[in-house]
Design a protein around this motif. Sequence first.
Motif, short mmCIF file in Angstrom:
data_model
loop_
_atom_site.label_atom_id
_atom_site.label_comp_id
_atom_site.label_asym_id
_atom_site.label_seq_id
_atom_site.Cartn_x
_atom_site.Cartn_y
_atom_site.Cartn_z
N ASN A 1491 0.92 -1.29 0.19
CA ASN A 1491 0.02 -0.05 0.06
C ASN A 1491 0.85 1.20 -0.02
O ASN A 1491 0.60 2.32 -0.53
CB ASN A 1491 -0.87 0.27 1.33
N ALA A 1492 2.16 1.21 0.81
CA ALA A 1492 2.72 2.46 0.77
C ALA A 1492 3.54 2.70 -0.57
O ALA A 1492 3.62 4.00 -0.80
CB ALA A 1492 3.98 2.08 2.10
N LYS A 1493 3.85 1.77 -1.29
CA LYS A 1493 4.54 1.97 -2.58
C LYS A 1493 3.88 3.25 -3.48
O LYS A 1493 4.40 4.13 -3.71
CB LYS A 1493 4.56 0.68 -3.44
N LEU A 1494 2.41 3.21 -3.33
CA LEU A 1494 1.72 4.17 -4.10
C LEU A 1494 1.96 5.50 -3.62
O LEU A 1494 2.10 6.42 -4.67
CB LEU A 1494 0.11 3.69 -3.91
N HIS A 1495 2.09 5.65 -2.34
CA HIS A 1495 2.23 7.08 -1.72
C HIS A 1495 3.77 7.46 -2.11
O HIS A 1495 3.95 8.66 -2.40
CB HIS A 1495 1.84 6.85 -0.40
N TYR A 1496 4.73 6.51 -2.16
CA TYR A 1496 5.84 6.99 -2.42
C TYR A 1496 6.12 7.36 -3.93
O TYR A 1496 6.63 8.51 -4.31
CB TYR A 1496 6.90 5.83 -2.37
N TYR A 1497 5.08 6.63 -4.82
CA TYR A 1497 5.34 6.91 -6.25
C TYR A 1497 4.71 8.28 -6.60
O TYR A 1497 5.06 9.07 -7.43
CB TYR A 1497 4.27 5.87 -7.01
N ASN A 1498 3.70 8.84 -5.74
CA ASN A 1498 3.33 10.10 -5.81
C ASN A 1498 4.03 11.20 -5.56
O ASN A 1498 3.99 12.40 -5.75
CB ASN A 1498 1.92 10.23 -4.98
N SER A 1499 5.01 10.89 -4.42
CA SER A 1499 5.87 12.07 -4.26
C SER A 1499 7.37 11.99 -4.10
O SER A 1499 7.98 13.03 -3.76
CB SER A 1499 5.58 12.19 -2.50
N TRP A 1500 7.86 10.92 -4.64
CA TRP A 1500 9.28 10.95 -4.75
C TRP A 1500 9.86 11.97 -5.55
O TRP A 1500 10.98 12.43 -5.24
CB TRP A 1500 9.77 9.41 -5.10
N ALA A 1501 9.30 12.43 -6.57
CA ALA A 1501 10.07 13.17 -7.62
C ALA A 1501 10.49 14.40 -7.08
O ALA A 1501 11.49 14.95 -7.14
CB ALA A 1501 9.19 13.21 -8.92
N LEU A 1502 9.59 15.11 -6.52
CA LEU A 1502 9.96 16.61 -5.96
C LEU A 1502 10.79 16.36 -4.78
O LEU A 1502 11.77 17.21 -4.71
CB LEU A 1502 8.70 17.18 -5.38
#
Length: 2045
Positions: A1491-1502
Amino acid sequence: MELAHSILLNEDAYNQLGEVQKAEFIFDWLRYLEKLLIATSRSDVREKQKTLVEQLLSLLNSSPGPPTRKLLAKNLALLYSIGDTFSVYETIDKCNDLIRSKDDSPSYLPTKLAAVVCLGSLYKKLGRVLGNTFTDTVGNILKAMKSAESQGRYEIMLSLQNILNGLGAAATPCHRDVYKAARSCLTDRSMAVRCAAAKCLLELQNEAVFMWSTDLDSVATLCFKSFEGSNYDVRISVSKLLGTVLAKAIISKHPGAASRQSTRRVSLEEVLELLGTGFLRGSSGFLRASGDMLKGTSSVSRDVRVGVTQAYVVFISTLGGTWLEKNFAAFLSHILSLVSQSHPKATQTQIDAVCSRRCVSFILRATVGGLLGEKAQIAAAKDICQAIWKLKKVMDAVMSDGNLETRLGSADVAASQHILVCALQELGNLIHSLGTTAAPLLQDSSAGILDNVISVTLHPSISVRLAAAWCLHCIAVALPSYLTPLLDRCLERLAVLKSSPEAVTGFSFAVAALLGAVKHCPLGIPHGKGKIIMALAEDLLCSAAQNSRLSAQRTQAGWLLIAALMTLGPAFVGHHLARVLLLWKCVFPVSPEDLESEKSRGDSFTWQVTLEGRAGALCAIKSFVAHCGDLLTEEVIQHLVPPLPCAVDLLTQLSSILKTYGSPLKTPSVVYRQRLYELLILLSPETYEGNLSAILKELAADLTAPDIQVAASTFLLPPLCHQDDLLILSPLLQETDHRFIEEQLLLGSGIACGSLEYDPYSIYEKDVEGDSVPKPLPPTLSVTSSAVKLFGVVCAHVGEAQRLLVLEQLLDSIKHTKGARQQVVQLHVVSAVSSFLKYVAGSKGHLGPEEVRRPVLALVMGALESPNPLLRCAAAEAWARLAQVVEDGVFTAALAQVSFDKLKSARDAVTRTGHSLALGSLHRYLGGISSQHLNSCVGILYTLSQDSTSPDVQTWALHSLSLIIDSAGPLYHTHAEPTLSLIIMLLLNVPPTHAEVHQSLGRCLNALITTLGPELQGNSTSVSTLRSSCLLGCAVMQDNPDCLVQAQAISCLQQLHMFAPRHVNLSSLVSCLCVNLCSPYLLLRRAVLACLRQLVQREAAEVSEHAVMLAKNSGEELTLDANIREVGLEGALLTLLDKETDRKLCHDIKETLNHMLTSMAVDKLSFWLKLCKDVLAASADFAAVTCVDTMQEEEGDRGDDASVLTSRSDGRPHPFTNPRWATRVFAAECVCRIITQCENAHSAHFDVALAQDLKKKDSRSDFLVLHLADLIRMAFMAATDHSDQLRLSGLETLLVVIRRFATIPEPEFPGHVILEQYQANVGAALRPAFTSETPPDVTAKACQVCSAWIASGVVSDLNDIRRVHQLLVASLTKIQVGKEALSHLYNESASTMEILAVLKAWAEVYIIAVERHKNHRQPLKTPPACSEESVGNGSISPDGLLDLVHADLGTLSRLWLAALQDFALLTLPSEFASQLPVEGGAFYTAETSENAKLHYYNSWALILHATALWLTGTGFVVADPDEGAPNLSRPVTPTSMCQGSSSGPRVKSPEDVYTERFHLILGISVKFLCSLRSDATMESITACLHALQALLDVPWPRSKIGSDQDLGIELLNVLHRVILTRESPSIQLASLEVVRQIICAAQEHVKEKRRSAEVDDGAAEKETLPEFGEGKDTGGLVPGKSLVFATLELCVCILVRQLPGLNPKLTGSPGVKATKPQMLSEDGSRLVSAALVILSELPAVCSPEGSISILPTILYLTIGVLRETAVKLPGGQLSSTVAASLQALKGILASPMARAEKSHSAWTDLLRSALTTILDCWDPVDGTHQELDEVSLLTAITVFILSTSPEVTTIPCLQKRCIEKFKATLEIKDPMVQIKTYQLLLSIFQYPNPAVSYPYIYSLVSSIVEKLQEIDRRKPEETTELQIFQEGIKVLEALVAVAEEQHRSQLVACLLPILISFLLDENALGSATSIMRNLHDFALQNLMQIGPQYSSVFKSVMASSPALKARLEAAIKGNQETVKVKTPTSKHTNNSGKSSSIQLKTNFL
C-alpha cells in the motif's frame, strides 16, 4: 403519409388504402391536425369547422382503435375550444346516443368506447362552458357502466376523471354517484379498471370534501380491499389515492371548511390508526372481525400489507419534509409500534415478522432517507436512538429481575426485538447516508449513539444482536475514523465477557461486521489488529470445549472472526495463513475410520456443536478462497485439499446421523450442506476429483428430497433465465423503487424474505445492492440454490455413464411424484439441468452421446409446458442451450420442428407460450438457423401474435419475434415491412388494458430499428415509409398510459435518433423526457436518462433550450416545471441526482451533466457557476462564509456577499433545499471541470483587463476571471464542510484555482496579482485541515494546497506567508517522530501518506525558494546561514522564503534522504525481496509495503529534486551541522545512509557519505527514466531531470561522472530514450541540458588529466605526452563504449526530428540539396539551439585524432541547420537557430584542436570543405537560391574568415569566391542587407593579419566609395539610407586607421569631400528634413574628429578646394549654437541605429 398532412381529411387518398394503412393514415392525420389546430388562426378554423366536425364524428362510427379514439377526442375538444361552440351540444348528444345504443356486438364496442372518451375529453377542455348538460351525461355514462365489460369500465372511469377535472366544483351534484360507481370499480377483477378507478377517485377528492372527512374510514377500507390480489400498478395507484386522501384530511384546516358544518377535523393519531389497522388487520375492517380473526389464525395477505406500506410513504411525502420534521416523534413511535408485541398479528411467525420488518424499514427509509435534509436527519437519528434506549432500559429491568415472573419478561423481550431491529437498521442506514457529516451526531455525548448501539449487542435475541452489529458496520463505513476505536472496544468486550453466550455471539458479530467495513474505508485499519483478532479467534476455538453452555457460541464466534478476517485480503492474511490451515486440518477427522468412531460417540448436543464448527470452518475457507486469490499457490492448495474428502464423507452420513439424533440437528445439517456446497462451487473441480460421484448423489437426493414443500421458483430460476426474457413475466421481476418490499410478494406466501438472521456469516460479505442490509434467504432455500449451482459443475465433470444415470434418475423422480410435490421436484430438477447446460455451454464442453440427450430433452420438454411461466421461461433458455451444446445442425432443426408442430396443433396458451419462446431462444444462441426456418418461424409467430383471445400468447410470441429480429440481423430485411405493419396494426388495436402486449410490441419495434440501423437515413420511398411507420409506432407508445410502454417508446426514439437524427423531432422528444423525469417508475426514469445522455452528447444546447421553452409554455402539466423554469434542465437533473438512490441512474445523470457542462459551460458560465454555488451554499454554514468575507476590503464584494447571505429569507424558495453531501461533492467537481473547459476557450477567461474590456463592449459576454470571488467562496465552503469527501473536493478546487489564477496581474494595482486579496480565505480554508482529528487524506491534500500557495508567489509579504508556512511547520513537527507516532486509527500506510505529503510540500516550497534566489542573483552563492534580522521586518527579499525554509532544512534533508532510501528499497525488483529490511523503512512497515508504494510513487520526484538542490547547496563540501545527531526516533534505515550511524563500527568519511548520496539520487533517476511507465506524470519526469541538472551543477558530482565513462554513457542512453518516448518540448530541453552538463563534466575531466600529465612530465618533451580524450591515437569511436558517439546519436535524433531535411536518407543524396528554408516553432528552435551548443562542445572531449573523426559530422549538422533555417526576416534579423548555428560554428572553428599539430592539417582540409559547402548554398539550383538569407550566409563566411587560421580561407580559389559574394551582396537593393554587409566588412578590414584582410580591402573599397558618392548625389530621404551612409563612413574610417602610412593621405582625401558634401549652411539647416539634419550632424562630427587626427592631410585638401572649405566654414558657423545641444543626442541616434549590429558582433565575431 404526406397526403395525411392537411387540415381536412383527404378522403380520396384515404379510400384508396387497405385496412391496415387506413388506420395508420387516420392516426397520422389526427396527429398532424392536433399540431395544426394550435397554429391556425381562429377564423380559418371556423371556416372549416363544420366539415371537420362531420369528418371527426364519422370516424367515431368507424370503430377507431384505442390510441386513435384518444387522439380523436383530443382534436374534437381542441376544435371546439378554438372555434365556435354552437354545435358542441349536438356532438354531446350524438355521443350519448352512441353510448345508449343497445347494440352489444364486439364490432360496435370501439364506437361506444370512442364516444365515452370523446365526452371525457370535451368536458375536460371546455368544462363549465357546457353548463348543466353534465348531469345527463354522467348519468348516462354511469348507467352504461352497469352492463359494460372491463374495457368499457376502464374507459368510463378515465372519462369520468376527465369530466370531474374539467368541471371542478361545478360537478358537486354528481359527486356521490361517481363515488359509488368508482367504489365498485376499485375492487374490480380487472387490474386496469382498479387503476382507472383510483385515478378517478383521486380527481374526485379534489372537490368532494366527504371523501376526506365523513367517509374517510370507508375510503380507507375500500382501498385496503382494493389491495387484495392486486398487482404492482394497482398498488401504486391506490396507495397514491389513499395517501393523498389521508394527507388531505390532516392538512384541510382552511377557513373554507369551517362553513360546511359537516366536516370534522381529523387528528394525526386517527389517520395513523387507520393506516395501522390496514397494515395489521388488512381489509377485514374494524368491527367486522370474523371468528377466525378473533381466534388469531388468519394472516393479513401480503399484498395488502405492501400496499398499505406504500400508502404510508405517499401520505408522508404528500405532507412533505418540513411536516415530517415537526411530527417525527409521533410518526416514529407509530411506525415502530407496527411490529411491537401489542400487535401480535404482524409478527406471529418468523416469516410474518421478517416481512413486516421489511415494510417498516421501507417506510422509514423512504421518508427519513428521502424527505429530510441532513440536519433533520441528524435530529431523526437522535430520536431513533432515544427509542432504542427506552427499549434497552425495559430489557435491562427484565434481565436483571431474577424472580419467577421472568417468563412474562421473555415475552417482553420478544416484543421489543422487532422494533429494535427496525430502529437499528434505520439508524445504520441514516448514518451511512450522512457519511462524515454525521460526525457531530456521534460526538454529541448527550445522544450517546455508540454506547446505546454497543449495549444492545448483548440483547437476548439474535436478530437484534445482528442488527446492532450491522449498525456499527454502517457507522464505520460512514465515519472511518471510528472504525479502529469501535473494533478495539468490541474486541476488548469480547475478551472480557467471554463467559456470556450473548456477549460472545453479539460482539463477534460486531467485530465481523466491522471487518467487513474495512474494504469500504480506503484508509484501512492498523496491521496489528489482524494478529489480535487471530489470537482471539484461536482462543475462542480452543476454549469452546471447556464449558458446554458456551461451546456452540464460541465455536461459531471463532470461525466467524477468521472468516471475516479473510476479507481484509492477502496483506493481512498472509501472516496468519499457516495457523488457519492448521485449524482447518484439525476440524475434520483424519480418516473415514475416525469418522465412523465419531458417529458412535457423542449425543445430539455435541453433534450440534461439531456441525456448527465444521460449517464455520468451511465458511472461513470459502472466504479465504474468495478474498485471497493471490495466496492460493500450489503449496497452499495442497494443504487445503486433504480435509475435503472427509467433509464429503460427513455429508453422505448426515441423513443417518439425523435419524439417530432427531430434529435438533435438522438446521445445523442443512447449514453444513450449504457451506460445503458453497465452498465446492468456488474451488476448481480438479481439487475434489475423487469425490465427484459421491457429491453428485447427494445433490440429486437434495434436489428431490421428500421434505421440501414450497416451490420457490422466483429465487431459483431468474439467474438461469436470460435477463431480457424476464421482462415478459411478472413486472415484479423488473427493477422498481419498491423492490425491497415487493420482493416478498414475488416469493409466494409460504416463504420468508431474506433476512440477516438466516445467515450471520453474510454480515461481513460485500453487499450486492449498495448500502442496504445483506438479505440471505433461509438455509432451506439457499441450500437448494447452491445445490443447483454445484450440480451444473459436478455433472459436467463426472463420467458420461454416471451422468446418464443421474439424469434418468432425476427424470424418474418427477414421474413418481404427484400434485404440488411434483411441481417442486420438477422445478428443482429443471433448474439443476439448466445450470448444467449453462455451465457446459460456458466452458465449451460436450454433452456426451445420444443417450444423454434423451433424458435432458424429456426434462426440458416437460417444463416447456409447465403452468409456471417462470419455469417455461427457464426451459426455453435450456432448450436453446441444449442445441448450443450439441452443436449439430440436424439436431437443432429437429428441435425447431418439434416446436413448429406443437404450435400448429396446440390450442392451450401454456404450450403456445412455451414453444414460441423456445423458437426465439434457439435463434438467440445459434444466430440465423436458415432462411427457410426463419420464414416458418416468422410466419407462425405472426399468427400467434394476432391471437386476441389470449394476451399472454401475444406477449410471448411478440417477445420471441423480437429475439429473432435481433439475432437474424441483416437477413431480416426482407421481413421488415410486413413486421412493421403488423406491429403498427397491433399498437393501434390492442386495448390499453393489456399493457404487457404493448411492452412486447415495443421490444419488437426496438429490435427492428436496431436491425435497420443507419439505412433509416436513406431517402428512397420504401425507406421513408419504413421510417415514418417507426415514428408513428413510437408516437402511439408515447401516448400509452403504461409507463413501461412509454419507456420502450423513449428507447425506440433514442435508437432512431442515433441512426436518423434529422428525422426525430427533438423538441417533442425532449418535452416527453422532461415530463417523465420524475416518474414513479424506475425503468421509465432510466430510459429517460439513457436517452438524455445520448442526446446531450450531440446537441446539448438544443436540448437545454427545448426544456426551458417547454417549462415556460406548459402550464401545470409538468411536474418539474417550476424547477426547470428557474434552474433549467441542468438544475432539474441536479435536484434529481440529489433524490435518486438507484446507482445506474445516478451514474447516467452525472454523465449527462458532464456532457452538458463540457459543451455548454463556457457559453453559459454564470448559469453553471450559479448552479454549483447554489448547491454548495444551500447547506453551507452561513456564519462561516460571512466571517471570512469580512476580511476582504473590497466594498463591491461586500454588497454582493450580503445579498448571497440574505437570499434565503426573501420568501422565494431556494432552488435546492438541503442537498446531500454527495451532490455537493459533484457540484465541487463540476467547478473544477468548468475551469478546465475555460482553459481551452478564450484567453480572456484568465486576463482581467481583457475580460473587462470585452464585457464593456458586449455585456452578454462572460469570463471566468470575473467570477474569481465566487470560485474562491465555493472552494472555501466545500473545504470547510463537515463531510470529508467534500473537504477533499473543496481543497482540490482551491488547488486548481491557485494554479490557474496565480500569475494573473491585478490591473488596478500594478505589480500585484489578482489572487492576493483572497489570502485570508485561503488561510481560513486550509487551517481546519491541520487539526488533530482531521483524517490523513485531507491533511495530505491540504499540504499540497499549502505548498502550491506558497510556491505560486501570490503573497509577497513574509508575515502573510508565515501564516500558511506555520501550518507546514506544525505538520513537520508532527511527523518527525517517524511512522510509529502517527495516529493509530488507520492503517500504517495512511501515516506513510501523510508523512510523504508533508515532505513533498516542503520539497516544493524549497525548490521554489532556491529558484527565486537564483533568479535574483545569477551567480549562486551558498545560502546564508540564517539572517533572522532581515526576515523580521516583513518585506520579502528573494532570500526571505529561502531563509524561512532554512530554519528546518537540517531536519528536512534528513527526512528527505530517508524517504528516498525507502523509495529505492521499495522499487527493487521482487527477486531482492529477501534483502529488504525486516521491519520496513523509515516511513513504512514491512507488512504495509504494498500500500505504501503508491504514496511513494506520488511524492518521490519532488523530494528527489529538493534533495539534489540541498546537496548542491551544501556543494557536497560541508557536512550538514545536524548530521551527527540523528533526530528520528531510531536510525533511518538499516544502512543508515545519512547519519553517523550507530549500526556500523566505523564512522563513514564524508567522501563515502557523499558517494552514497550521489549514487542514491543517480540510481533512482536512472531507474525511473529508463523504464518510463505510460502513467508516469510529466511532473515526475521534469522533477527527475531537474534533480540531475542540480546535481551536475557542482564540481564534485561532475568529477564523478567525468571519471566514470560508463556511467556517463548509461545516462546518455537513458536520456536518449526519454527524448524518443516523450514528445513534450520541456522534457526534451531539460534532457538536453543534462547532456550538456555531462559533456562539460567529460571536458573538465580531460582537461584535468592533460594538466596533471603536463605537470608530471613538465621537463619531458611535449611529443611523448599520451593522448587524452576519446579516440586516443587511432581516432576510432566504438558505439556503446563512446560518450561522444552516444551524444552524437542523441543530437542527431533531436535535429532530424525538427529538420527532416538533414537526413541524407530522406533527401536521397548525401550532398547539399537546396530546399526551401523554414522557420521552426519557438520550442523547436530552442531544442535545435541546445543540440548545437552540445555539438560545438564535443571536439574538446576528444583527442586530436578523435576530433578528426567527428568533425565532418558536426560541421555537416551545423551547416545543415544554417542552410535549412536561413529564412529572410524583416529588419535583417537572424532567426534564433541561425544565430545558434553561427555561435556553434564559431566555437568549433576556435577549437584548440584546429591548431594542435596532430590534427592541424586534417582540420584545415575539412574546414575548407565546410566553407565550400556554405558558398555552394548560394549557387542557384532550380532557381531557388533567392530563398536563403544572404546576411546569414555572409555572416557564416565572416565567421570562417575571422575564426580559422589564415591558411583555411586564404587559398585563392576560396578567397576569390568569398570576395565575389561580398561584391554581389553590396549590389543588392535591400538597405538592411547593405547595412549588415558593411558591418561584416568592417570586422574583416580590421582583422590584424594583413594576409586575410588586404585582398578584401583591395577588391571592395572602390565600390564602397562609389556607393557613398551615389548617396551624396541622391539626397537620402529614409533613415535606412542614413544608416547605410554612417556604416559606410565607419568602414572608410577604419580603413584609414589600418592603412599604411604612405596610402593614408589618399584615403583621407577620398573621405573628406564625401563628408563635406552633406554639410548644410544655416539657411538650409532651418528648412532641412530631420534626416538631412542628422546627416549634417554626423558628417560634421566626423570631420571634427578627423581634422585633428590627420591635420596635415586635412589642411592640404582644404587648401586645394576652396569650395569645400567655404562649405565647411558655413556649416560650422550655422551650427555654432546648436552643436552643444545636438552632439549628445546625435550620438544617441547613432546608437539606436546600430543596436542590432552591436548584438551581432558580440555574438559571433
